[in-house]
Design a protein around this motif. Structure first.
Motif, PDB file in Angstrom:
ATOM      1  N   ALA A  62       0.841  -1.265   0.022  1.00  0.00           N
ATOM      2  CA  ALA A  62       0.027  -0.008   0.254  1.00  0.00           C
ATOM      3  C   ALA A  62       0.913   1.141  -0.091  1.00  0.00           C
ATOM      4  O   ALA A  62       0.691   2.139  -0.866  1.00  0.00           O
ATOM      5  CB  ALA A  62      -0.898   0.112   1.286  1.00  0.00           C
ATOM      6  N   VAL A  63       1.860   1.392   0.780  1.00  0.00           N
ATOM      7  CA  VAL A  63       2.950   2.561   0.932  1.00  0.00           C
ATOM      8  C   VAL A  63       3.599   2.747  -0.693  1.00  0.00           C
ATOM      9  O   VAL A  63       3.633   3.697  -0.989  1.00  0.00           O
ATOM     10  CB  VAL A  63       3.879   2.188   1.931  1.00  0.00           C
ATOM     11  CG1 VAL A  63       5.015   3.276   2.062  1.00  0.00           C
ATOM     12  CG2 VAL A  63       3.162   2.345   3.532  1.00  0.00           C
ATOM     13  N   VAL A  64       3.952   1.491  -1.135  1.00  0.00           N
ATOM     14  CA  VAL A  64       4.775   1.623  -2.260  1.00  0.00           C
ATOM     15  C   VAL A  64       3.775   2.234  -3.379  1.00  0.00           C
ATOM     16  O   VAL A  64       4.166   2.951  -4.122  1.00  0.00           O
ATOM     17  CB  VAL A  64       5.430   0.367  -2.704  1.00  0.00           C
ATOM     18  CG1 VAL A  64       6.190   0.441  -3.961  1.00  0.00           C
ATOM     19  CG2 VAL A  64       6.625  -0.161  -1.741  1.00  0.00           C
ATOM     20  N   ASP A  65       2.843   1.648  -3.373  1.00  0.00           N
ATOM     21  CA  ASP A  65       1.683   2.091  -4.399  1.00  0.00           C
ATOM     22  C   ASP A  65       1.419   3.502  -4.373  1.00  0.00           C
ATOM     23  O   ASP A  65       1.224   4.063  -5.141  1.00  0.00           O
ATOM     24  CB  ASP A  65       0.581   1.040  -4.339  1.00  0.00           C
ATOM     25  CG  ASP A  65       1.002  -0.218  -5.280  1.00  0.00           C
ATOM     26  OD1 ASP A  65       1.829  -0.400  -5.885  1.00  0.00           O
ATOM     27  OD2 ASP A  65      -0.242  -1.352  -5.029  1.00  0.00           O
ATOM     28  N   LEU A  99       7.044   3.921   7.369  1.00  0.00           N
ATOM     29  CA  LEU A  99       7.801   3.239   6.079  1.00  0.00           C
ATOM     30  C   LEU A  99       7.872   4.081   4.912  1.00  0.00           C
ATOM     31  O   LEU A  99       8.806   4.164   4.498  1.00  0.00           O
ATOM     32  CB  LEU A  99       6.817   1.941   5.683  1.00  0.00           C
ATOM     33  CG  LEU A  99       7.399   1.385   4.647  1.00  0.00           C
ATOM     34  CD1 LEU A  99       8.852   0.692   4.654  1.00  0.00           C
ATOM     35  CD2 LEU A  99       6.568   0.243   4.151  1.00  0.00           C
ATOM     36  N   GLN A 100       6.801   4.933   4.914  1.00  0.00           N
ATOM     37  CA  GLN A 100       6.822   6.134   3.688  1.00  0.00           C
ATOM     38  C   GLN A 100       7.970   7.140   3.925  1.00  0.00           C
ATOM     39  O   GLN A 100       8.388   7.363   2.848  1.00  0.00           O
ATOM     40  CB  GLN A 100       5.634   6.872   4.106  1.00  0.00           C
ATOM     41  CG  GLN A 100       4.711   7.393   3.125  1.00  0.00           C
ATOM     42  CD  GLN A 100       3.405   7.890   3.782  1.00  0.00           C
ATOM     43  OE1 GLN A 100       3.526   8.902   4.832  1.00  0.00           O
ATOM     44  NE2 GLN A 100       2.222   7.222   3.652  1.00  0.00           N
ATOM     45  N   LYS A 101       8.210   7.339   5.062  1.00  0.00           N
ATOM     46  CA  LYS A 101       9.409   8.173   5.285  1.00  0.00           C
ATOM     47  C   LYS A 101      10.720   7.667   5.102  1.00  0.00           C
ATOM     48  O   LYS A 101      11.630   8.152   4.480  1.00  0.00           O
ATOM     49  CB  LYS A 101       9.344   8.619   6.778  1.00  0.00           C
ATOM     50  CG  LYS A 101       8.117   9.518   7.125  1.00  0.00           C
ATOM     51  CD  LYS A 101       8.243  10.140   8.608  1.00  0.00           C
ATOM     52  CE  LYS A 101       6.974  10.811   9.230  1.00  0.00           C
ATOM     53  NZ  LYS A 101       6.454  11.845   8.594  1.00  0.00           N
ATOM     54  N   LEU A 102      10.675   6.157   5.482  1.00  0.00           N
ATOM     55  CA  LEU A 102      12.171   5.446   5.145  1.00  0.00           C
ATOM     56  C   LEU A 102      12.275   5.417   3.610  1.00  0.00           C
ATOM     57  O   LEU A 102      13.436   5.285   3.270  1.00  0.00           O
ATOM     58  CB  LEU A 102      11.890   4.270   5.579  1.00  0.00           C
ATOM     59  CG  LEU A 102      12.198   3.624   7.130  1.00  0.00           C
ATOM     60  CD1 LEU A 102      12.144   2.389   7.267  1.00  0.00           C
ATOM     61  CD2 LEU A 102      13.680   4.133   7.265  1.00  0.00           C
ATOM     62  N   LEU A 103      11.222   5.315   2.830  1.00  0.00           N
ATOM     63  CA  LEU A 103      11.277   5.378   1.399  1.00  0.00           C
ATOM     64  C   LEU A 103      11.352   6.532   0.646  1.00  0.00           C
ATOM     65  O   LEU A 103      11.366   6.614  -0.358  1.00  0.00           O
ATOM     66  CB  LEU A 103      10.364   4.478   1.014  1.00  0.00           C
ATOM     67  CG  LEU A 103      10.187   2.993   1.500  1.00  0.00           C
ATOM     68  CD1 LEU A 103       8.955   2.145   0.977  1.00  0.00           C
ATOM     69  CD2 LEU A 103      11.525   2.179   0.876  1.00  0.00           C
ATOM     70  N   GLY A 104      11.168   7.499   1.491  1.00  0.00           N
ATOM     71  CA  GLY A 104      11.377   8.920   0.915  1.00  0.00           C
ATOM     72  C   GLY A 104      10.085   9.376   0.168  1.00  0.00           C
ATOM     73  O   GLY A 104      10.158  10.329  -0.606  1.00  0.00           O
ATOM     74  N   TYR A 105       9.070   8.873   0.659  1.00  0.00           N
ATOM     75  CA  TYR A 105       7.733   9.379  -0.032  1.00  0.00           C
ATOM     76  C   TYR A 105       7.308  10.410   0.760  1.00  0.00           C
ATOM     77  O   TYR A 105       7.270  10.546   1.900  1.00  0.00           O
ATOM     78  CB  TYR A 105       6.774   8.223  -0.204  1.00  0.00           C
ATOM     79  CG  TYR A 105       7.014   7.313  -1.075  1.00  0.00           C
ATOM     80  CD1 TYR A 105       7.095   7.194  -2.348  1.00  0.00           C
ATOM     81  CD2 TYR A 105       7.009   5.774  -0.542  1.00  0.00           C
ATOM     82  CE1 TYR A 105       7.535   6.261  -3.472  1.00  0.00           C
ATOM     83  CE2 TYR A 105       7.327   4.807  -1.385  1.00  0.00           C
ATOM     84  CZ  TYR A 105       7.465   4.837  -2.714  1.00  0.00           C
ATOM     85  OH  TYR A 105       7.713   3.928  -3.467  1.00  0.00           O
ATOM     86  N   ASP A 106       6.394  11.373   0.015  1.00  0.00           N
ATOM     87  CA  ASP A 106       5.602  12.359   0.762  1.00  0.00           C
ATOM     88  C   ASP A 106       4.388  11.603   1.411  1.00  0.00           C
ATOM     89  O   ASP A 106       3.942  10.735   0.913  1.00  0.00           O
ATOM     90  CB  ASP A 106       5.084  13.483  -0.138  1.00  0.00           C
ATOM     91  CG  ASP A 106       6.030  14.221  -0.693  1.00  0.00           C
ATOM     92  OD1 ASP A 106       7.293  14.197  -0.179  1.00  0.00           O
ATOM     93  OD2 ASP A 106       5.722  14.640  -1.987  1.00  0.00           O
ATOM     94  N   THR A 107       4.008  12.253   2.717  1.00  0.00           N
ATOM     95  CA  THR A 107       2.822  11.756   3.449  1.00  0.00           C
ATOM     96  C   THR A 107       1.523  12.406   3.023  1.00  0.00           C
ATOM     97  O   THR A 107       1.616  13.617   2.873  1.00  0.00           O
ATOM     98  CB  THR A 107       2.915  12.040   4.926  1.00  0.00           C
ATOM     99  OG1 THR A 107       4.240  11.359   5.510  1.00  0.00           O
ATOM    100  CG2 THR A 107       1.816  11.697   5.853  1.00  0.00           C
ATOM    101  N   PRO A 108       0.786  11.535   2.520  1.00  0.00           N
ATOM    102  CA  PRO A 108      -0.649  12.170   2.103  1.00  0.00           C
ATOM    103  C   PRO A 108      -1.374  12.644   3.135  1.00  0.00           C
ATOM    104  O   PRO A 108      -1.189  12.269   4.297  1.00  0.00           O
ATOM    105  CB  PRO A 108      -1.095  10.940   1.395  1.00  0.00           C
ATOM    106  CG  PRO A 108      -0.594   9.746   2.156  1.00  0.00           C
ATOM    107  CD  PRO A 108       0.757  10.325   2.513  1.00  0.00           C
ATOM    108  N   GLU A 109      -2.564  13.437   2.756  1.00  0.00           N
ATOM    109  CA  GLU A 109      -3.629  13.450   3.731  1.00  0.00           C
ATOM    110  C   GLU A 109      -4.462  12.303   4.070  1.00  0.00           C
ATOM    111  O   GLU A 109      -4.472  11.642   2.913  1.00  0.00           O
ATOM    112  CB  GLU A 109      -4.505  14.641   2.866  1.00  0.00           C
ATOM    113  CG  GLU A 109      -5.670  14.856   4.017  1.00  0.00           C
ATOM    114  CD  GLU A 109      -6.789  16.211   3.352  1.00  0.00           C
ATOM    115  OE1 GLU A 109      -7.023  17.035   3.914  1.00  0.00           O
ATOM    116  OE2 GLU A 109      -7.139  15.691   2.155  1.00  0.00           O
ATOM    117  N   TYR A 110      -4.588  12.093   5.328  1.00  0.00           N
ATOM    118  CA  TYR A 110      -5.638  11.046   5.613  1.00  0.00           C
ATOM    119  C   TYR A 110      -7.038  11.467   6.268  1.00  0.00           C
ATOM    120  O   TYR A 110      -7.056  12.211   6.954  1.00  0.00           O
ATOM    121  CB  TYR A 110      -4.955  10.195   6.796  1.00  0.00           C
ATOM    122  CG  TYR A 110      -3.788   9.496   6.268  1.00  0.00           C
ATOM    123  CD1 TYR A 110      -3.684   8.172   5.588  1.00  0.00           C
ATOM    124  CD2 TYR A 110      -2.293  10.090   6.398  1.00  0.00           C
ATOM    125  CE1 TYR A 110      -2.619   7.526   5.233  1.00  0.00           C
ATOM    126  CE2 TYR A 110      -1.137   9.156   5.931  1.00  0.00           C
ATOM    127  CZ  TYR A 110      -1.538   8.066   5.427  1.00  0.00           C
ATOM    128  OH  TYR A 110      -0.137   7.364   5.024  1.00  0.00           O
TER     129      TYR A 110
END
Ligand code: GLU
Ligand code: ZN
Length: 304
Positions: A185-188, A213-224
């Protein structure tokens, strides 16, 4: 910048799933975002016959999406690449615990039941070899867990506000080789630029893990935006056994897809023909929608 809906094709969608999908779609469209559809078909219980039925039911209640539907089974190469990169970084370790062992070990102090206490994190080479040997008799390999360096993480949900939840050493790849829900889910979401995640609030407690995990992979955090569940009169998550809950069931009692959409809008305090611009997250009911599905068998006249 877009939202998404990510059904699991393990059965027909029921009215609770359809309500969440309508909300995800309406919030995205209202915010001028794109909207993507993703089939979470890695689940062993997935069945191809449900893919098109789910998509047809979503379209019938007025949900539209941009571009092609993403199937997670087409993404194994990408998941493997990120899995290898995490391993390379020394962030994964093997876990030899069986389901039974996991059920019987106590979680670490101050951690909720069911969270992984880190049993296999600091094993010696000999202990690891024994673990692999044990699993080989059961025809499986080790699971891979993320070596986290926090036990809790705070994130913001548009409805729940600031929410702090457990981040344990959660599974990235299972013993049978399947990648975990939290991981894919985080990767997609990250790879497809998902900037708004709307889903049922029973998933709020796994969101701190995903944000970590998102932060570890360097992705932006979305709005939840975690939205209330639909429950039966006993307060349990709505399920097929509760009565007429899918579009196919409801059609037998005279409900058109348009009637079902009107019922969902009425549960949100909206007019039957509401537009996405009318669906304001902060203005929707915060409690679960209690639905007595058996009463729907009386037909759409209950709409009044
Ligand atoms: N496939 C999950 C479900 O149907 C949704 C996961 C998500 O939205 O992240 O409950
Ligand atoms: Zn373990």
């Amino acid at each position: 910048m877009s939202g998404r809906y990510a059904p699991s094709p393990t059965g027909d969608l029921h009215i609770g799933n359809l309500r969440t999908a309508i909300l995800a779609w309406a919030f995205a469209r209202r915010a001028g975002l794109g909207f993507h559809m993703r089939m979470e078909d890695l689940d062993d219980r997935s069945h191809p016959e449900y893919y098109d039925r789910q998509l047809a039911d979503l379209a019938a209640v007025g949900v539209d999406w941009d571009g092609e539907v993403l199937y997670q089974t087409s993404r194994i190469g990408r998941y493997t690449e990120i899995f290898d990169a995490l391993r390379e970084r020394g962030l994964l370790y093997e876990c030899y615990c069986t389901r039974r062992e996991l059920a019987s070990v106590a979680s670490a102090p101050h951690q909720p039941p069911g969270s992984y206490p880190g049993t296999c994190r600091y094993l010696t080479e000999a202990e690891c070899a024994a673990g692999r040997e044990k699993l080989s008799h059961m025809n499986r390999g080790p699971a891979f867990r993320l070596a986290t360096d926090v036990s809790e993480l705070a994130m913001v949900d548009r409805l729940a506000g600031e929410y702090s939840g457990t981040v344990d050493d959660f599974v990235i790849r299972r013993g049978d080789g399947a990648f975990s829900y939290n991981f894919v889910a985080v990767v997609d979401d990250g790879d497809f630029g998902i900037s708004q995640i709307v889903r049922a609030d029973d998933l709020l407690s796994s969101t701190p893990r995903q944000v970590y995990l998102q932060k570890l992979l360097g992705y932006d955090t979305p709005e939840y935006i975690h939205v209330p569940l639909v429950v039966n009169p006993a307060g349990q998550r709505l399920a097929k056994r509760d009565g007429a809950v899918t579009l196919t069931d409801l059609a037998k009692y005279g409900w058109s897809a348009h009637d079902v959409r009107a019922l969902i809008f009425s549960s949100l305090g909206l007019a039957p023909d509401a537009e996405p611009s009318d669906v304001v997250p902060e203005e929707m009911p915060r409690e679960p929608w209690v639905l007595d599905a058996a009463t729907l068998e009386a037909g759409p006249s209950v709409l009044g």
